[in-house]
Design a protein around this motif. Structure first.
Motif, PDB file in Angstrom:
ATOM      1  N   ARG A 118       0.819  -1.221   0.000  1.00 15.54           N
ATOM      2  CA  ARG A 118       0.000   0.000   0.000  1.00 15.54           C
ATOM      3  C   ARG A 118       0.850   1.267   0.000  1.00 15.54           C
ATOM      4  NH1 ARG A 118      -3.915   0.998   4.328  1.00 15.54           N
ATOM      5  NH2 ARG A 118      -4.409   2.736   2.975  1.00 15.54           N
ATOM      6  N   GLU A 120       3.081   3.898  -1.546  1.00  9.87           N
ATOM      7  CA  GLU A 120       3.391   4.426  -2.869  1.00  9.87           C
ATOM      8  C   GLU A 120       4.679   5.237  -2.807  1.00  9.87           C
ATOM      9  OE1 GLU A 120       0.032   6.701  -4.282  1.00  9.87           O
ATOM     10  OE2 GLU A 120      -1.384   5.225  -3.477  1.00  9.87           O
ATOM     11  N   THR A 127       4.356  18.316  -5.023  1.00  9.19           N
ATOM     12  CA  THR A 127       4.308  18.155  -3.578  1.00  9.19           C
ATOM     13  C   THR A 127       5.117  19.260  -2.922  1.00  9.19           C
ATOM     14  OG1 THR A 127       4.783  16.682  -1.724  1.00  9.19           O
ATOM     15  CG2 THR A 127       6.266  16.531  -3.588  1.00  9.19           C
ATOM     16  N   ARG A 139      -2.118   6.041   0.785  1.00  8.52           N
ATOM     17  CA  ARG A 139      -3.388   6.675   0.428  1.00  8.52           C
ATOM     18  C   ARG A 139      -4.469   6.200   1.399  1.00  8.52           C
ATOM     19  NH1 ARG A 139      -4.571   8.688  -4.647  1.00  8.52           N
ATOM     20  NH2 ARG A 139      -2.691   7.640  -5.372  1.00  8.52           N
ATOM     21  N   GLU A 140      -5.163   7.165   1.991  1.00 14.25           N
ATOM     22  CA  GLU A 140      -6.295   6.887   2.875  1.00 14.25           C
ATOM     23  C   GLU A 140      -7.537   7.542   2.276  1.00 14.25           C
ATOM     24  OE1 GLU A 140      -6.321   5.084   5.818  1.00 14.25           O
ATOM     25  OE2 GLU A 140      -4.255   4.522   5.371  1.00 14.25           O
ATOM     26  N   PHE A 144      -3.575  11.502   2.609  1.00 17.85           N
ATOM     27  CA  PHE A 144      -2.370  10.683   2.579  1.00 17.85           C
ATOM     28  C   PHE A 144      -1.665  10.702   3.925  1.00 17.85           C
ATOM     29  CE2 PHE A 144      -3.023  11.800  -1.826  1.00 17.85           C
ATOM     30  CZ  PHE A 144      -2.708  10.630  -2.498  1.00 17.85           C
TER      31      PHE A 144
END
Length: 182
Positions: A118, A120, A127, A139-140, A144
């Motif tokens: 999960r 990345e 950014t 990623r949530e 993030f």
């Protein structure tokens, strides 16, 4: 005082166990293996002549641990401590030693286990953070979690905030160059 190592179960081989914490609306994480303990905030003893982000020394069972305002180190504005403010005591591996360091953060969120698949790669465009200081992002649903590369953040004096973005001006130009060994 909380010790994350005792709070969570041992992760599987393909998992990374992290302590998540907040700085403003941003969510960051550091690997649990680097966290010695988490302390309630108390103002560090001032040491004159240090950069703006160096707050002083925190007494951890008789050892003076250099303590920094992590917000300033990451190019964020400083804020007044609250009841949720904590000091995370880290053992940061550097090429020539292990640096015991306290970092003041706004709040601790959780100890979580993240499946490695999960995680990345750190984005290198668009950014605000220097991608070299980020191990990866998770990623949530609501954003993030940025997993920080602490040895790279504290090994040199490169700015953590990427060039071309707003930074907080301070005596050290947003940089940390500590020679204190633990």
């Amino acid at each position: 005082m909380t010790s994350p190592r005792s709070l969570a179960e041992a992760p599987a081989r393909d998992d990374l166990q992290v302590v998540t914490f907040g700085l403003g609306r941003e969510v960051f994480a550091v690997p649990v293996v680097l966290v010695r303990e988490i302390l309630d905030y108390q103002a560090p003893s001032h040491v004159p002549g240090g950069p703006a982000h160096f707050l002083g020394l925190t007494d951890v069972r008789g050892q003076g641990v250099p303590t920094v305002d992590f917000r300033l180190r990451l190019g964020l504005p400083s804020v007044e401590p609250t009841l949720a403010t904590r000091i995370i005591i880290l053992d940061v591996p550097l090429p020539d030693r292990t640096l015991a360091l306290g970092v003041v953060i706004d709040r601790v969120l959780a100890v979580v286990t993240v499946p490695v698949d999960r995680i990345e790669a750190a984005p290198d465009i668009g950014t605000a953070w220097n991608a070299g200081f980020v191990q990866g992002v998770v990623r949530e649903a609501d954003g993030f979690i940025v997993i920080l590369d602490l040895p790279r953040i504290f090994a040199g004096d490169d700015p953590v905030h990427a060039a071309g973005t707003a930074t907080v001006e301070n005596a050290a130009g947003g940089r940390l160059a500590m020679s204190t060994a633990a």
